[in-house]
Design an enzyme around this catalytic site. Structure first.
Site, PDB file in Angstrom:
ATOM      1  N   ASN A 384       0.673  -1.147  -0.053  1.00  0.00           N
ATOM      2  CA  ASN A 384      -0.194   0.082   0.037  1.00  0.00           C
ATOM      3  C   ASN A 384       0.757   1.262  -0.240  1.00  0.00           C
ATOM      4  OD1 ASN A 384      -1.909   2.098   0.211  1.00  0.00           O
ATOM      5  ND2 ASN A 384      -2.850   1.229   2.230  1.00  0.00           N
ATOM      6  N   ASP A 385       1.179   1.607   0.946  1.00  0.00           N
ATOM      7  CA  ASP A 385       2.263   2.647   1.271  1.00  0.00           C
ATOM      8  C   ASP A 385       3.460   2.917   0.217  1.00  0.00           C
ATOM      9  OD1 ASP A 385       0.342   3.651   3.295  1.00  0.00           O
ATOM     10  OD2 ASP A 385       1.348   2.694   4.741  1.00  0.00           O
ATOM     11  N   VAL A 386       3.938   1.771   0.221  1.00  0.00           N
ATOM     12  CA  VAL A 386       4.904   2.117  -0.937  1.00  0.00           C
ATOM     13  C   VAL A 386       4.706   2.168  -2.366  1.00  0.00           C
ATOM     14  CG1 VAL A 386       6.563   0.645   0.700  1.00  0.00           C
ATOM     15  CG2 VAL A 386       5.380  -0.578  -1.196  1.00  0.00           C
ATOM     16  N   THR A 387       3.545   2.215  -2.585  1.00  0.00           N
ATOM     17  CA  THR A 387       3.000   2.632  -3.778  1.00  0.00           C
ATOM     18  C   THR A 387       2.267   3.856  -4.098  1.00  0.00           C
ATOM     19  OG1 THR A 387       0.857   1.589  -3.586  1.00  0.00           O
ATOM     20  CG2 THR A 387       2.650   0.072  -4.245  1.00  0.00           C
TER      21      THR A 387
END
Lengths: 462, 97
Positions: A384-387
């Site tokens: 999630n956050d890394v995208t």
């Protein structure tokens, strides 16, 4: 005399083998040779030590060997790869406890006669050892969900923690000046144990890669301090290697999240920004497994972005089936690995390797990012956050500045997700609302399974 | 003759530099095995624990030493075994695939 030469010789050879061991680990083709070198070095050092002139009885050593093997071996042989972070946290706890206990024993064997220098090293060994012991147990508890993995924070937390550490260090200084005050030693030990617990309480699951690396470094440093206490160069070398390795990994992890050490340890990530999420309802596009499978089959290049969600859902073996199905059709499939994907450094690589995905398909962030504009489909599974593109442009976002995988630049983006709930850090991901994004709602494992079924089923029909 | 302190620090500083240089080159692919291997290596604290457990100087030191031997031995055995188990899984693509 000959025994002492033998010990020194075995230690020098062991130290050289340890360095070679890490050198060979640098590449998958030589890595297993590295493990052999380490094992031979360790065996030499143990045999060398057993002839030490101070040893009068082997009874308890043998008991320790047997019990230690009985604990360590099952943990290594039967631990599923998804639980490697837990095992690592436990092993940091074991290593740190060993160092702390040896330091404690040394202190009580020589009360009041230790030199200033030895006492300094000993205090460092005991403080680092005990705080890493409880800290690692806490990390284990959070990873194993025995302790809530959400950060637990309260007002004045940092002040409490830091003053606790300050008192422990103060007691240590007092002991260095006056090593005879043996009643103070337990105070130092208990404060360090307590500090280890309090240090990890405010840290959330997403920060585990950094924290595990940091604890790794502490455990190494306490082993090195033990080398100073016992005047043993082999211990100093091995401790320094472990300490520097942990430090390098923590720096890499911090950089991968664009955060500093202080921010990780005292920042309490992930409880401030939850209010912002879910404020507005934007529309997303979703698709069925059948439609998604058709798009994947029609593409020539697919990049899969795995995240911790994939590990939680145990979907890696289904992902391997998807990889096989697509590869058979001539689709080029790669995996984009963010440095902090998973719960410890390199966790995602191990999970995918376990599922038999060739390691030359696992591509690091810096290498894969330029390829996204040329990629037909980017398939996000449990990440999630890394995208989140907000990290690039939204200065108000808590993850602003964090290096991300440029998933949004792919021609089509597909995201497998249980629901629209925000991710671990509680931040809404604007990737989901883009025109080229299709949401695939469902459990990662069963959805990927359905994709595979669609593809293989279609092939039989054709 | 250099003092213990000096030679100890000398060794520590050199080993740290060697560590940085060697570990910097480890591929991120293998960061998990790296951590378990360095963990096994630093369980060399076993040698200190062995001497304390076997020297029989006081009941307290024997007890603490024995517990330390258990902990360190668990890391020695477990660390090497799981590192090898992980490394065995890293395979290249089979030819023809």
């Amino acid at each position: 005399m000959i025994a002492s030469y033998f010990i020194q010789f075995s230690y020098i050879v062991a130290a050289a083998l340890f360095i070679l061991s890490l050198k060979w680990l640098s590449h998958p083709t030589t890595a297993r040779r590295g493990v052999r070198a380490g094992e031979v070095g360790m065996a030499l050092a143990i045999v060398g030590t057993l002839v030490h002139h101070e040893i009068v009885s082997y009874q308890w050593i043998l008991v320790g060997f047997i019990l230690g093997t009985a604990i360590g071996l099952p943990l290594a042989v039967f631990m599923p790869m998804t639980h490697v972070p837990q095992r690592t946290a436990l092993s940091h706890a074991f290593g740190a406890l060993a160092a702390a206990l040896v330091g404690t024993a040394e202190y009580y064997l020589n009360p009041g006669t230790l030199s200033t220098f030895t006492m300094t090293a000993l205090s460092l060994e005991v403080i680092l050892g005990f705080l890493t012991f409880t800290g690692s147990l806490m990390a284990f508890g959070k990873l194993q969900d025995l302790v809530p993995s959400r950060p637990i924070v309260y007002r004045g937390q940092n002040a409490v923690n830091l003053s606790l550490l300050a008192v422990a260090v103060g007691v240590a200084v007092y002991l260095v000046v006056d090593p005879g005050r043996s009643e103070l030693f337990p105070v130092m030990a208990v404060l360090s144990l307590l500090f280890g617990v309090l240090l990890i309480i405010p840290i959330g699951g997403a920060d585990m890669p950094t924290v595990i690396s940091l604890l790794n470094s502490y455990a190494g440093l306490s082993a090195a301090a033990m080398g100073f206490v016992l005047d043993n160069n082999l211990l100093i070398v091995a401790g320094a290697l472990d300490g520097s390795s942990g430090l390098i990994l923590s720096v890499i992890m911090c950089r991968a999240m664009n955060r500093s050490f202080t921010n990780v340890l005292f920042g309490g990530f992930g409880q401030v920004q939850r209010a912002a999420a879910g404020a507005e309802q934007r529309s997303v596009r979703s698709a069925t497994a059948e439609e998604a499978a058709a798009i994947l089959e029609a593409s020539t290049s697919v990049v899969v972005i795995p995240g911790y969600g994939m590990a939680v859902a145990q979907a890696q073996h289904k992902v391997r089936e998807l990889y096989d199905a697509l590869t058979r059709r001539g689709v080029d499939v790669k995996f984009a690995i963010h440095p902090v994907a998973g719960r410890m450094p390199g966790h995602m690589n191990v999970l995918l390797a376990e599922a038999d995905i060739p390691y030359d398909r696992l591509i690091e962030m810096d290498e894969i990012n330029p390829e996204f504009p040329r990629t037909d489909v980017a398939l996000v599974i449990g990440a999630n956050d890394v995208t989140n593109p907000a990290a690039r442009h939204d200065k108000a976002s808590p993850i602003f500045g964090m290096p991300i995988l440029d998933v949004d630049k792919a021609r089509t983006v597909m995201v497998i997700k249980r629901s629209m709930n925000p991710g671990f850090a509680g931040i809404d991901n604007e990737l989901y609302y883009m025109d080229r994004t299709t949401m695939l709602f469902g459990d990662a494992k069963s959805f990927v399974g359905e994709l595979v079924k669609e593809m293989t089923g279609a092939r039989i029909g054709a | 003759m250099p003092t213990t302190l000096e030679s100890g620090l000398f060794v520590f500083v050199l080993a740290t530099f060697v560590g940085f240089e060697v570990i910097r080159r480890v591929s991120p692919l293998l960061h998990t095995p790296l951590m378990s291997l360095t963990n096994a290596i630093s369980a060399i604290s076993l040698v200190g624990s062995i001497v304390i457990a076997g020297a029989g100087k006081s009941p307290l030191s024997t007890v603490l030493g024995t517990i330390a031997v258990v902990c360190a031995m668990a890391n020695v055995v477990g660390g090497f075994v799981i590192t090898d188990r992980m490394l065995k899984m890293f395979k290249r693509r089979e030819p023809g695939q």
